[in-house]
Design an enzyme around this catalytic site. Structure first.
Site, PDB file in Angstrom:
ATOM      1  N   CYS A 216     -19.649  -7.558 -23.492  1.00  0.00           N
ATOM      2  CA  CYS A 216     -19.948  -9.030 -22.998  1.00  0.00           C
ATOM      3  C   CYS A 216     -19.363  -9.293 -21.780  1.00  0.00           C
ATOM      4  O   CYS A 216     -19.698  -9.578 -20.695  1.00  0.00           O
ATOM      5  CB  CYS A 216     -19.847 -10.043 -23.965  1.00  0.00           C
ATOM      6  SG  CYS A 216     -20.877  -9.799 -25.214  1.00  0.00           S
TER       7      CYS A 216
HETATM    8  N1  LIG Z   1     -22.090  -7.127 -29.259  1.00  0.00           N
HETATM    9  C1  LIG Z   1     -21.603  -8.444 -28.943  1.00  0.00           C
HETATM   10  O1  LIG Z   1     -20.499  -8.647 -29.401  1.00  0.00           O
HETATM   11  C2  LIG Z   1     -22.571  -9.209 -28.322  1.00  0.00           C
HETATM   12  C3  LIG Z   1     -22.334 -10.707 -28.535  1.00  0.00           C
HETATM   13  C4  LIG Z   1     -23.109 -11.442 -27.926  1.00  0.00           C
HETATM   14  C5  LIG Z   1     -24.294 -11.002 -27.262  1.00  0.00           C
HETATM   15  N2  LIG Z   1     -24.718  -9.773 -27.112  1.00  0.00           N
HETATM   16  C6  LIG Z   1     -25.502  -9.342 -26.384  1.00  0.00           C
HETATM   17  O2  LIG Z   1     -26.750  -8.894 -27.298  1.00  0.00           O
HETATM   18  C7  LIG Z   1     -27.434  -7.878 -26.695  1.00  0.00           C
HETATM   19  C8  LIG Z   1     -27.360  -6.765 -27.752  1.00  0.00           C
HETATM   20  O3  LIG Z   1     -25.994  -6.265 -27.799  1.00  0.00           O
HETATM   21  P1  LIG Z   1     -25.509  -5.387 -28.973  1.00  0.00           P
HETATM   22  O4  LIG Z   1     -24.007  -5.307 -28.833  1.00  0.00           O
HETATM   23  O5  LIG Z   1     -26.105  -5.548 -30.260  1.00  0.00           O
HETATM   24  O6  LIG Z   1     -26.062  -3.857 -28.466  1.00  0.00           O
HETATM   25  P2  LIG Z   1     -26.042  -2.510 -29.433  1.00  0.00           P
HETATM   26  O7  LIG Z   1     -26.043  -1.544 -28.395  1.00  0.00           O
HETATM   27  O8  LIG Z   1     -25.009  -2.643 -30.307  1.00  0.00           O
HETATM   28  O9  LIG Z   1     -27.449  -2.490 -29.962  1.00  0.00           O
HETATM   29  C9  LIG Z   1     -28.518  -2.616 -29.463  1.00  0.00           C
HETATM   30  C10 LIG Z   1     -29.778  -1.672 -30.176  1.00  0.00           C
HETATM   31  O10 LIG Z   1     -30.935  -1.829 -29.317  1.00  0.00           O
HETATM   32  C11 LIG Z   1     -31.672  -0.477 -29.513  1.00  0.00           C
HETATM   33  N3  LIG Z   1     -32.647  -0.442 -28.439  1.00  0.00           N
HETATM   34  C12 LIG Z   1     -32.440  -0.030 -27.108  1.00  0.00           C
HETATM   35  N4  LIG Z   1     -33.657  -0.129 -26.525  1.00  0.00           N
HETATM   36  C13 LIG Z   1     -34.696  -0.566 -27.435  1.00  0.00           C
HETATM   37  C14 LIG Z   1     -36.028  -0.687 -27.449  1.00  0.00           C
HETATM   38  N5  LIG Z   1     -36.505  -0.627 -26.238  1.00  0.00           N
HETATM   39  N6  LIG Z   1     -36.314  -0.997 -28.485  1.00  0.00           N
HETATM   40  C15 LIG Z   1     -35.761  -0.987 -29.681  1.00  0.00           C
HETATM   41  N7  LIG Z   1     -34.424  -0.782 -29.760  1.00  0.00           N
HETATM   42  C16 LIG Z   1     -34.102  -0.689 -28.750  1.00  0.00           C
HETATM   43  C17 LIG Z   1     -30.420   0.484 -29.337  1.00  0.00           C
HETATM   44  O11 LIG Z   1     -30.713   1.787 -29.729  1.00  0.00           O
HETATM   45  C18 LIG Z   1     -29.259  -0.387 -30.032  1.00  0.00           C
HETATM   46  O12 LIG Z   1     -29.296   0.320 -31.492  1.00  0.00           O
HETATM   47  C19 LIG Z   1     -26.811  -7.735 -25.598  1.00  0.00           C
HETATM   48  O13 LIG Z   1     -27.663  -8.277 -24.340  1.00  0.00           O
HETATM   49  C20 LIG Z   1     -25.455  -8.198 -25.299  1.00  0.00           C
HETATM   50  O14 LIG Z   1     -25.005  -8.700 -24.143  1.00  0.00           O
HETATM   51  C21 LIG Z   1     -23.734  -8.968 -27.669  1.00  0.00           C
END
Ligand SMILES: NC(=O)c1ccc[n+]([C@@H]2O[C@H](COP(=O)([O-])OP(=O)(O)OC[C@H]3O[C@@H](n4cnc5c(N)ncnc54)[C@H](O)[C@@H]3O)[C@@H](O)[C@H]2O)c1
Length: 415
Positions: free
Chosen positions: A258
């Site tokens: 983030c």
């Molecule tokens: N990690 C955090 O602490 C956090 C906190 C708040 C917000 N976010 C936001 O949430 C979002 C997701 O972050 P995350 O940390 O969960 O990411 P992550 O990488 O842990 O998980 C994302 C998942 O999406 C999958 N993916 C990618 N493209 C895809 C598609 N086209 N169709 C289906 N699945 C697909 C990936 O394989 C992966 O498993 C981001 O925008 C991030 O900025 C993350």
């Protein structure tokens, strides 16, 4: 269409959401393009360290995981939780999000509620994602419902969880907002905002606020070092003020998904409007320079001890981006290791949570035996204070550079 929820992206955001829904007896269908993620969830081995195998075991009757997107058509609500990274040039890479939304479009049915949780700049949902979804022939706000709700999860934080942290929700229309509010009220409190853009902007403001405050203390720490002032003592003193001061801590650098990336989305978007978001730009510069400053401090200490960096061995402790987790995304350990190696230092790392650490095509040497690695290193740099790095364990080290400001054993120097 059943009252089931489809979750697109089973990562740090999507999987805890599936668990929260399943704990309330709702059915959550995870869809991910990565078969290793869906396989892990199906076999009860959590792919993220903020969800335990026991969590999956407890909720397995209510969660499915598949790489088959046809499940999307069968659910009343679809929540998109795919990554929003930056490119090598620091620009938003919206492809994972748009690709996911194209998949949603291909399975969209009338009356479905689509919620986007991925962090992005204001206007993305309305201007970029809505036209993709409407490529289905259905109209948002009339045939299906569209909302945005930012995830505020703080991995590893036991005090503030997905179900105890209020949700910000904004929809394309009032009815879209109502539907999304009703969805989240199943498991948490909700704060309703005017619309999609306000919901998108609130998340980026929160993360930019953290980024700027972290940069402030990072730069302040460098100044304190030059002034021979104990920065930690000053921060503790300032934190006694019961109003007008929020305590942030300096560190070896900012990691995770983030803080290093989300403000880049806003600076990019500002530039497209002919504006410069100077606070975020400056904060970014300060934070990305922190690993090099830490590497320089380490080399100065080695020089002062009569050990030329070219003949020194430095041990890095804690390769994840925060304590007691295994997530290494944007970890400062990599730029610090590279900056030390550039100065001729031999570098290795220890981290019970991290099996392997690679960056810029290099694989960093990992050590298992902490006690002997501490004795062998000319300098140990503590990057993350995992629970295993106790004062008594670290007394084995010859000299310790504690970038966390939390060690109390003797012979330690800090930022
Ligand atoms: N990690 C955090 O602490 C956090 C906190 C708040 C917000 N976010 C936001 O949430 C979002 C997701 O972050 P995350 O940390 O969960 O990411 P992550 O990488 O842990 O998980 C994302 C998942 O999406 C999958 N993916 C990618 N493209 C895809 C598609 N086209 N169709 C289906 N699945 C697909 C990936 O394989 C992966 O498993 C981001 O925008 C991030 O900025 C993350």
């Amino acid at each position: 269409v059943t009252a089931h929820t489809a979750i697109v992206g089973l990562g740090y955001v999507g999987l805890p959401l599936a668990i929260a829904l399943a704990r309330r007896g709702h059915h959550a269908h995870g869809y991910d393009i990565d078969p290793s993620k869906t396989e892990a969830v199906r076999t009860g081995r959590s792919p993220v360290d903020t969800v335990t195998d026991d969590d999956l075991q407890e909720t397995k009757a209510c969660i499915t995981a598949s790489t088959d997107p046809r499940v999307l058509a069968e659910c009343s609500t679809i929540v998109v939780c795919t990554p929003t990274p930056v490119t090598d040039h620091g620009l938003p890479d919206l492809r994972p999000l748009t690709t996911a939304v194209e998949t949603v479009r291909d399975h969209l049915r009338p009356h479905q509620l689509v919620i986007v949780e991925s962090t992005t700049y204001p206007s993305t949902t309305d201007s970029l994602l809505r036209p993709i979804l409407e490529g289905s022939g259905l109209t948002a706000g009339r045939d299906f419902f569209l909302a945005y709700s930012p995830e505020r999860i703080d991995p590893g934080n036991p005090h503030h969880t997905l179900t105890t942290t209020p949700r910000v929700v904004g929809g394309l229309t009032a009815e879209c907002t109502n539907r999304a509010v009703a969805f989240y009220e199943q498991f948490t409190m909700v704060y309703r905002v005017k619309g999609l853009r306000e919901a998108e902007a609130s998340k980026i403001l929160e993360n930019t606020y953290r980024q700027v405050n972290i940069a402030l203390v990072n730069e302040f720490a460098q100044l304190c070092h030059a002034m021979n002032v104990d920065v930690w003592n000053v921060l503790d003193a300032a934190a006694t003020k019961p109003f007008g001061f929020a305590a942030f801590r300096p560190s070896s650098g900012v990691g995770g998904h983030c803080i290093p990336t989300d403000p880049r989305y806003l600076t990019f978007h500002a530039a497209t409007l002919g504006l410069c978001f100077r606070m975020a730009e400056t904060a970014h510069e300060i934070n990305v320079a922190m690993p090099d400053w830490v590497a320089r401090r380490a080399c100065t200490d080695l020089d002062d001890a009569g050990i030329p960096p070219g003949r020194a061995h430095v041990l890095l402790l804690g390769a994840s981006y925060k304590p007691n987790i295994r997530d290494t995304r944007n970890t400062p350990a990599i730029p610090i290791a590279l900056a030390l190696a550039d100065r001729g230092v031999t570098v290795s790392f220890h981290d019970p949570h991290v099996g392997e650490l690679t960056g810029m095509g290099q694989r960093l040497r990992r050590v298992d035996d902490l006690a002997s690695a501490l004795r062998a290193a000319d300098l140990t740099v503590v990057l993350q204070r995992h629970d295993c790095y106790t004062d008594s364990v670290l007394t084995e080290g010859k000299r310790i550079f504690d970038t966390t400001g939390t060690l109390r054993c003797s012979g330690v120097f800090t930022l």
